[in-house]
Design a protein around this motif. Structure first.
Motif, short mmCIF file in Angstrom:
data_model
loop_
_atom_site.label_atom_id
_atom_site.label_comp_id
_atom_site.label_asym_id
_atom_site.label_seq_id
_atom_site.Cartn_x
_atom_site.Cartn_y
_atom_site.Cartn_z
N THR A 168 0.36 -1.17 -0.18
CA THR A 168 -0.09 0.12 0.26
C THR A 168 0.79 1.32 -0.03
N GLN A 169 -0.12 2.26 0.35
CA GLN A 169 0.87 3.90 0.16
C GLN A 169 -0.04 4.55 0.86
N LEU A 170 0.95 4.96 1.53
CA LEU A 170 0.52 6.04 1.98
C LEU A 170 1.10 7.56 2.53
N ARG A 171 0.30 8.59 3.26
CA ARG A 171 0.46 9.77 2.66
C ARG A 171 1.48 10.56 3.23
N PRO A 172 2.55 11.28 2.77
CA PRO A 172 3.34 11.30 4.35
C PRO A 172 2.78 12.83 4.55
N PRO A 173 3.21 13.09 5.83
CA PRO A 173 2.61 14.24 6.58
C PRO A 173 3.23 15.38 6.27
N GLY A 174 4.44 15.81 5.59
CA GLY A 174 5.32 16.94 5.20
C GLY A 174 5.36 17.14 3.68
N VAL A 175 6.19 17.87 2.95
CA VAL A 175 6.57 18.51 1.71
C VAL A 175 8.19 18.11 1.46
N GLY A 176 8.77 17.68 2.65
CA GLY A 176 10.04 17.74 2.16
C GLY A 176 11.07 16.36 2.39
N VAL A 177 12.26 16.17 2.32
CA VAL A 177 12.56 14.88 2.18
C VAL A 177 12.47 14.02 3.40
N GLU A 178 12.14 12.75 3.77
CA GLU A 178 11.73 12.76 5.06
C GLU A 178 12.31 11.41 5.67
N SER A 179 12.94 11.18 7.17
CA SER A 179 13.72 9.79 7.04
C SER A 179 12.59 8.89 7.87
N LEU A 180 12.71 8.11 8.25
CA LEU A 180 11.64 6.89 9.53
C LEU A 180 12.01 6.07 9.88
N ALA A 181 11.72 5.89 11.18
CA ALA A 181 11.83 4.51 11.95
C ALA A 181 10.81 4.60 12.84
N ILE A 182 10.64 2.88 13.31
CA ILE A 182 9.00 2.54 13.90
C ILE A 182 9.43 1.71 15.81
N ARG A 183 8.48 2.07 15.97
CA ARG A 183 8.21 2.09 17.74
C ARG A 183 7.14 1.29 17.40
N ASN A 184 6.67 -0.29 17.65
CA ASN A 184 6.37 -0.81 17.59
C ASN A 184 4.75 -0.45 16.52
N GLU A 185 3.58 -0.06 16.90
CA GLU A 185 2.39 -0.04 15.81
C GLU A 185 3.00 1.48 15.16
N GLU A 186 3.75 2.28 15.54
CA GLU A 186 3.82 3.56 14.90
C GLU A 186 4.45 3.98 14.40
N LEU A 187 4.71 4.83 13.76
CA LEU A 187 5.81 5.01 12.76
C LEU A 187 6.01 6.07 12.18
N TRP A 188 6.80 7.12 12.68
CA TRP A 188 7.58 8.32 13.09
C TRP A 188 8.57 9.19 12.08
N VAL A 189 8.27 9.67 11.57
CA VAL A 189 8.69 10.57 10.49
C VAL A 189 9.27 11.68 10.63
N ALA A 190 10.74 12.38 10.30
CA ALA A 190 11.34 13.02 10.55
C ALA A 190 10.88 14.31 9.52
N ASP A 191 10.09 14.83 9.20
CA ASP A 191 10.89 15.76 7.53
C ASP A 191 11.91 16.91 7.93
N LYS A 192 12.62 16.73 6.89
CA LYS A 192 14.03 17.86 7.02
C LYS A 192 13.37 19.64 7.03
N GLU A 193 12.67 19.18 5.69
CA GLU A 193 12.24 20.69 5.47
C GLU A 193 11.11 21.33 6.27
N GLU A 194 10.44 21.02 6.86
CA GLU A 194 9.31 20.87 7.87
C GLU A 194 10.39 21.13 9.69
N GLN A 195 11.31 20.36 9.81
CA GLN A 195 11.74 20.61 10.89
C GLN A 195 11.11 19.94 11.98
N THR A 196 10.04 19.60 11.67
CA THR A 196 9.29 18.73 12.18
C THR A 196 9.65 16.79 12.04
#
Length: 542
Positions: free
Chosen positions: A127-155
């Motif tokens: 499947t595909q998920l919609r990215p939360p930001g508009v920049g380059v995004e790094s990913l990590a997983i903790r249990n059922e959570e997908l954590w996303v760091a957006d470089k441009e959004e600083q979020t």
């Protein structure tokens, strides 16, 4: 407990971040190195002494059991930690960036494709998920959570890894996050969320061949820092890394002309108490003051019975403040059924009380065009912000013009952006107000060093019935491709200092009466001195 900043030794770049046993792994993609970093002492080991072409210019990094995963260009690779021989896992139609792995499921972010692609263990898309930001995004997983760091959004966003629904988000304390990973401290068993950062920093260096013998140069800025966070579900906001700051605001009385003034009252707003800002203490500098409450805000009142011509004084306040980054996690559905705006707020915050030119044809037409019939409260506010960003370019000005003039010329300063946004929002029934007044220089590495801001600054807050006042940066927050960032829409970084919410920052009175600023202004009488000293980092709680 506040943990140390990790500064890997001899590293040019950091891309991706993963936790393995008691160490962190990252990529120095400029040189094609896989790095092992000790969080306790910065000790850095190159795990592949012989350069691997596949790792050079790689992006994301993940680890699952004994297998390393990384992305480069359009490809996803795996390799064993035993032999470091890259094997092609999948080729994607767009450039692959962040990667996270959980069991047999692989998540890959692609900015160009505007998706996070979810693959099975054969490299086929699930499947595909919609990215939360508009920049380059790094990913990590903790249990059922997908954590996303957006470089441009600083979020950093926390998402449901099955549905992609955003649970909450936090601003990073620094710009250019390039990786994130959960790490368990081996000595305390405390779980930390580490975020890596990579960018360039300007500095002045010696150049004996030039006159003067100095030149502007750039150095790599790479480090790893914990992200401390707390989420307030009832308030819809998250707080992240904060700092204890000593701020002083001082006026140096130095009139331009030989003025003699009697019964002068000088009023200076004091730092506000908010969800993200806590005032520990305030004291007077130079001259004692009395404290008054004006529209719910604290004001320092300095009284001078008789000032003689060219009399010199230094007076002001010094405050000890805790300031955190704040980010609201609201979506249009959250404000579909909000109540009507309270009558007292209508009377106060839907009017032209600050020379906003709301009656002019230019401003009224802009207010109508900007929303284009949109009824949802949050979408209207986003549309107003984007309209102002599209119509205006940022530039410093010597005088704050009215919104009709600013819209006509197509450029303005932060104060003029605020004026335009106030006028457009109020004409659309959205209560809003000015807030500011300064930004602390964003240099927490210089703890204990007095820092001075280049300029004052203002932004605004808009009011959502049943939720409250929500911040919004006034300056344009654009990318080169024309996309508008949302990092400071319903969010403020830790370095924004809130002073005098909704009231004038500084005013003078003679014989108890307001003074016409055209006849006598604060700038005619004094020079201000603003100083920040960052004392220590503090972790938030909600």
């Amino acid at each position: 407990m506040i943990h140390r900043t990790i500064r890997p030794i001899g590293v040019y770049d950091l891309r991706g971040l993963a936790s393995y046993e008691s160490k962190l792994l990252s990529l120095d993609s400029i040189r094609g190195y896989l790095l092992q970093i000790d969080p306790q002492n910065d000790n850095t080991t190159i795990l592949n002494p012989n350069e691997l072409p596949e790792i050079k210019y790689a992006n994301g990094l993940a680890i699952w059991e004994q297998t390393l995963w990384f992305t480069r260009d359009h490809s996803v690779y795996t390799c064993s930690l035993a032999d470091f021989q890259p094997r092609l896992f999948a080729t994607l139609p767009f450039r692959a960036e962040g990667i996270a792995v959980w069991g047999t499921t692989v998540y890959v972010s692609c900015k160009e494709g505007c998706y996070i692609q979810v693959l099975n263990d054969k490299g086929r898309m699930i499947t595909q998920l919609r990215p939360p930001g508009v920049g380059v995004e790094s990913l990590a997983i903790r249990n059922e959570e997908l954590w996303v760091a957006d470089k441009e959004e600083q979020t950093v966003y926390c998402m449901d890894r099955a549905t992609g629904e955003i649970k909450f988000s936090f601003l990073t304390p620094f710009d250019s996050p390039t990786g994130l990973s959960f790490y368990t401290d081996p000595t305390t068993s405390e779980e930390l969320l580490y975020v890596s950062y990579a960018s360039e920093k300007p500095f002045i260096r010696d150049d004996p061949n030039s006159d003067p013998p100095l030149e502007l140069a750039w150095r790599d800025r790479t480090f790893i820092h914990p992200l401390y966070y707390a989420y307030n579900a009832d308030g819809y906001y998250g707080l992240s890394n904060g700092y204890l700051i000593e701020m002083s605001y001082v006026e140096e009385l130095s009139p331009l002309d030989p003025l003699e003034l009697k019964n002068l009252q000088w009023r200076i707003a004091l730092p506000s108490e908010t969800a993200r800002q806590k005032v520990r203490s305030i004291e007077a500098i130079g001259v004692d003051f009395t404290e008054e409450i004006q529209d719910g805000q604290k004001v320092a009142v300095f009284n001078f019975d008789h000032l003689k011509p060219y009399e010199k004084r230094i007076f002001g306040w010094k405050a000890l403040i805790e300031v955190y980054s704040i980010k609201y996690s609201l979506v249009p559905l959250d404000v579909e059924k909000i109540p009507a705006l309270e009558p007292d707020l209508q009377q106060r915050y839907l009017i032209d009380d600050d020379n906003l030119a709301m009656e002019t044809e230019v401003v009224r037409e802009a207010a109508q065009q900007a929303v284009a019939g949109e009824n949802n409260f949050l979408r209207r506010m986003i549309a107003l912000r984007n309209y102002a960003y599209d119509r205006l370019s940022y530039r410093l000005t010597t005088k704050i013009e009215t919104p009709d003039v600013v819209l006509s010329r197509g450029a303005g300063s932060c104060g003029e952006y605020v004026g335009v946004l106030l006028a457009l929002a109020r004409l659309n029934g959205i209560a809003c107000r000015t807030i500011g007044r300064y930004k602390c220089p964003a240099s927490p590495e210089y703890k204990g060093v007095p820092l001075e801001p280049d300029y004052n600054h203002v932004w605004l807050e808009f009011y959502i019935p049943s939720i409250g006042w929500v911040p919004m940066e006034s300056n344009p927050d654009d990318m080169e491709d024309g996309n508008h960032l949302s990092r400071f829409f319903m969010g403020l970084a830790w370095y924004h200092i809130e002073i005098g919410k909704g009231i004038p920052f500084e005013r003078i009175r003679l014989d108890g009466k307001p003074v016409d600023r055209e006849q006598l202004s604060v700038g005619d009488l004094a020079l201000n001195h603003v100083r920040f000293t960052i004392l220590e980092e503090v972790a938030p709680s909600c």
